[in-house]
Design an enzyme around this catalytic site. Structure first.
Site: not given
Ligand code: ZN
Length: 184
Positions: A66-67
């Protein structure tokens, strides 16, 4: 845990530290991001009694898709399909608006695998404790309370997976909400 499982866990910690190396948490001190996945793996093991190395590795890696610049194929190659699948399950679709992503976390939580539910639960415990102890500097009371309520909605959907972690969440929720209100 076998030697290869311990080695894989340490590799996951090291891999995540490398991927998150430029990121900081939102607390006032901007602590290193890696503290967050490490805390989640620690909560799972020490408070939830979880010793499955694939779940603990997935916890360490849970925010990499996600990051950070990490692909599902990379996780599968480095850590195998089970770990990669759990990380994928706890990854939001970042092409969607934030409110929709939050709604989907609640809607989809109950259909996740056991490993994904455990990682979610520990993630929410850790986030509530962090918000109560070292709140993001720019989060007003209303936003902090909103996060608490939403985290509880997600956790209410995964109940039945680990009683000790659920009790730890409830404690973090009540204590944290009280502390947040008192500090405001
Ligand atoms: Zn997280």
């Amino acid at each position: 845990m076998s030697q290869s499982e311990v080695a894989s866990l340490l590799k996951a910690a090291s891999f995540a530290a490398g991927k998150h190396r430029m990121q900081r948490r939102k607390d006032a001190e901007a602590s290193p991001y890696i503290n967050h996945p490490l805390a989640i793996a620690h909560i799972l093991c020490s408070e939830g009694g979880v010793t499955d190395s694939t779940i603990l590795a997935a916890a360490l890696l849970h925010d990499t898709l996600e990051d950070t610049q990490t692909s599902p194929g990379e996780l599968e190659r480095e850590f195998g399909p089970v770990v990669a699948a759990i990380v994928a399950e706890v990854t939001d679709d970042k092409s969607l608006p934030k409110e929709e992503r939050k709604r989907l976390q609640v809607a989809k939580a109950s259909s996740k695998s056991e490993g994904a539910k455990l990682v979610k639960l520990a993630d929410k415990i850790s986030n509530l404790r962090d918000i109560a102890a070292t709140p993001p500097a720019d989060w007003a009371l209303e936003r902090r309370e909103g996060y608490f309520r939403w985290a509880k909605e997600v956790v209410d959907e995964v109940r039945g997976v680990n009683a000790r972690l659920e009790a730890a969440f409830d404690h973090a929720y009540e204590q944290g909400l009280r502390a947040t209100r008192e500090a405001a």
